[in-house]
Structures are given as structure tokens and as C-alpha cells.
Design a protein around this motif. Sequence first.
Motif, PDB file in Angstrom:
ATOM      1  N   MET A 121       5.223  37.774  55.128  1.00 49.41           N
ATOM      2  CA  MET A 121       3.985  37.775  55.774  1.00 49.41           C
ATOM      3  C   MET A 121       3.817  37.757  57.278  1.00 49.41           C
ATOM      4  SD  MET A 121       1.644  34.558  54.143  1.00 49.41           S
ATOM      5  CE  MET A 121       2.886  33.533  53.700  1.00 49.41           C
ATOM      6  N   THR A 122       4.752  37.268  57.942  1.00 46.80           N
ATOM      7  CA  THR A 122       4.754  37.424  59.184  1.00 46.80           C
ATOM      8  C   THR A 122       4.867  38.666  59.698  1.00 46.80           C
ATOM      9  OG1 THR A 122       5.744  35.055  59.314  1.00 46.80           O
ATOM     10  CG2 THR A 122       5.963  36.605  61.450  1.00 46.80           C
ATOM     11  N   ARG A 123       5.697  39.532  59.046  1.00 46.42           N
ATOM     12  CA  ARG A 123       5.974  40.952  59.452  1.00 46.42           C
ATOM     13  C   ARG A 123       4.541  41.707  59.277  1.00 46.42           C
ATOM     14  NH1 ARG A 123       9.827  43.423  56.488  1.00 46.42           N
ATOM     15  NH2 ARG A 123       9.498  45.339  57.795  1.00 46.42           N
ATOM     16  N   HIS A 124       3.817  41.447  58.115  1.00 44.51           N
ATOM     17  CA  HIS A 124       2.606  42.179  57.674  1.00 44.51           C
ATOM     18  C   HIS A 124       1.428  41.754  58.626  1.00 44.51           C
ATOM     19  CE1 HIS A 124      -0.571  43.935  55.181  1.00 44.51           C
ATOM     20  NE2 HIS A 124      -1.302  42.728  55.260  1.00 44.51           N
ATOM     21  N   LEU A 125       1.399  40.522  59.258  1.00 46.45           N
ATOM     22  CA  LEU A 125       0.222  40.105  59.783  1.00 46.45           C
ATOM     23  C   LEU A 125       0.387  40.362  61.191  1.00 46.45           C
ATOM     24  CD1 LEU A 125      -0.163  36.707  57.987  1.00 46.45           C
ATOM     25  CD2 LEU A 125      -1.807  38.457  57.737  1.00 46.45           C
ATOM     26  N   ALA A 126       1.509  40.401  61.905  1.00 46.91           N
ATOM     27  CA  ALA A 126       1.591  40.488  63.492  1.00 46.91           C
ATOM     28  C   ALA A 126       1.678  41.943  63.526  1.00 46.91           C
ATOM     29  CB  ALA A 126       3.050  39.918  63.641  1.00 46.91           C
ATOM     30  N   THR A 127       0.853  42.373  64.738  1.00 46.16           N
ATOM     31  CA  THR A 127       0.773  43.762  65.104  1.00 46.16           C
ATOM     32  C   THR A 127       1.929  44.142  65.760  1.00 46.16           C
ATOM     33  OG1 THR A 127      -0.303  43.036  67.131  1.00 46.16           O
ATOM     34  CG2 THR A 127      -1.547  43.634  65.346  1.00 46.16           C
ATOM     35  N   HIS A 128       2.695  43.265  66.515  1.00 45.30           N
ATOM     36  CA  HIS A 128       3.875  43.409  67.220  1.00 45.30           C
ATOM     37  C   HIS A 128       4.938  42.448  66.877  1.00 45.30           C
ATOM     38  CE1 HIS A 128       6.313  45.890  69.973  1.00 45.30           C
ATOM     39  NE2 HIS A 128       6.617  44.725  70.477  1.00 45.30           N
ATOM     40  N   LEU A 129       6.202  42.586  66.453  1.00 43.37           N
ATOM     41  CA  LEU A 129       7.138  41.608  66.225  1.00 43.37           C
ATOM     42  C   LEU A 129       8.453  41.845  66.976  1.00 43.37           C
ATOM     43  CD1 LEU A 129       7.039  38.749  64.410  1.00 43.37           C
ATOM     44  CD2 LEU A 129       7.854  40.286  62.828  1.00 43.37           C
ATOM     45  N   THR A 130       8.854  40.814  67.742  1.00 43.80           N
ATOM     46  CA  THR A 130      10.264  41.196  68.709  1.00 43.80           C
ATOM     47  C   THR A 130      11.178  39.807  68.345  1.00 43.80           C
ATOM     48  OG1 THR A 130       9.399  40.566  70.670  1.00 43.80           O
ATOM     49  CG2 THR A 130       9.348  42.641  70.207  1.00 43.80           C
ATOM     50  N   ILE A 131      12.241  40.151  68.330  1.00 44.99           N
ATOM     51  CA  ILE A 131      13.207  39.011  68.530  1.00 44.99           C
ATOM     52  C   ILE A 131      14.180  39.141  69.783  1.00 44.99           C
ATOM     53  CG2 ILE A 131      14.917  37.605  67.080  1.00 44.99           C
ATOM     54  CD1 ILE A 131      13.857  38.867  64.499  1.00 44.99           C
ATOM     55  N   THR A 132      14.279  38.258  70.457  1.00 46.92           N
ATOM     56  CA  THR A 132      15.239  38.071  71.584  1.00 46.92           C
ATOM     57  C   THR A 132      16.157  36.907  71.599  1.00 46.92           C
ATOM     58  OG1 THR A 132      13.541  36.810  72.792  1.00 46.92           O
ATOM     59  CG2 THR A 132      13.496  39.119  73.022  1.00 46.92           C
ATOM     60  N   THR A 133      17.498  37.227  71.921  1.00 47.87           N
ATOM     61  CA  THR A 133      18.250  36.175  71.853  1.00 47.87           C
ATOM     62  C   THR A 133      18.463  35.183  73.246  1.00 47.87           C
ATOM     63  OG1 THR A 133      19.866  37.656  72.644  1.00 47.87           O
ATOM     64  CG2 THR A 133      19.818  37.331  70.347  1.00 47.87           C
ATOM     65  N   GLY A 134      18.986  34.118  73.110  1.00 43.28           N
ATOM     66  CA  GLY A 134      19.244  33.190  74.304  1.00 43.28           C
ATOM     67  C   GLY A 134      17.825  32.969  74.773  1.00 43.28           C
ATOM     68  N   PRO A 135      17.680  32.227  76.120  1.00 45.12           N
ATOM     69  CA  PRO A 135      19.181  32.055  76.969  1.00 45.12           C
ATOM     70  C   PRO A 135      20.198  30.997  76.229  1.00 45.12           C
ATOM     71  CG  PRO A 135      17.314  30.991  77.977  1.00 45.12           C
ATOM     72  CD  PRO A 135      16.754  31.656  77.009  1.00 45.12           C
TER      73      PRO A 135
END
Length: 138
Positions: A112-126
Motif C-alpha cells: 500500500m505504501t509503495r502504491h500511495l507514495a509518489t516517491h519512496l526512499t530508504i536511507t540508513t543511519g546515522p
Amino acid sequence: MDSTTMTITPTPPVPTVVRGDSAVGISQARQAARAFADHLTPAPDPDMADTLVLVVSELVTNALRHGGGRYTLRLSAGPDTVTAAVSDPSPAYPRERTPDLDGGNGGFGWHMTRHLATHLTITTGPGYGKTIHAQLPR
């Protein structure tokens, strides 16, 4: 007779931060997302506000369930977008699961989140952990 033109300039509210480590935190995150959307000027489309609340709910639930049992939610807005960023202590990225259509064991949230968001990113850290940034149109 004078004609006056009124221009409404989008003004972002102060970014909102919510932290939680229990199921009560899911409700708090939803309420914060609704209040954040309600204070945007100009007011967003009601569907966008509902979508923001749903995305926040799913990301926070997944952080509690799969991401180490706690989260930090940051809500921010720009002229054209609203961003929900959810951090948790797990470095593991979300993974696709086949939704459980019979047993009620979930599997719908990340889809659902992938479908609803227009842009999705994942960052690690800090440090240890990750942050998922879900951007929605304003």
C-alpha cells in the motif's frame, strides 16, 4: 469599483516529530499526521490528508512490528509535497510479503505504501537503523 486579487502562498507548518514504542504510538502518529495536514495552508485535498494518515499508520505499524519496536516520525511539507519520514532501529529494509487474504496476518502495508507514495526512499543511519521517506503530492 476596485477588484482585489487574493493570493494564498503555501506556508509549511513547523515540522512535527512523534516518537513511540507501543501500539498506543500508532494512534498518536495518526493524530499527529491528521493535525499536521489540517494546519497546512492552503488546506490539502481531504483525500491527500486521508492518504497521509494511512501511509503514516502503515509505516509506524511496520516499524513497531518489524523494525525493532520503536519509531520516530517526522512530518514536513514543501510547496508541492508532504513527507512522512519514519525511522526505526533495524537496518533491515522492508520486504515484499504475499498478503494474507485468509488469516489476517498482514502483508498489505508495504504494498500500500509503495502504491500511495509518489516517491519512496530508504536511507540508513546515522548509526544503526534506517529511515523510510514517503513523499505525497500536496
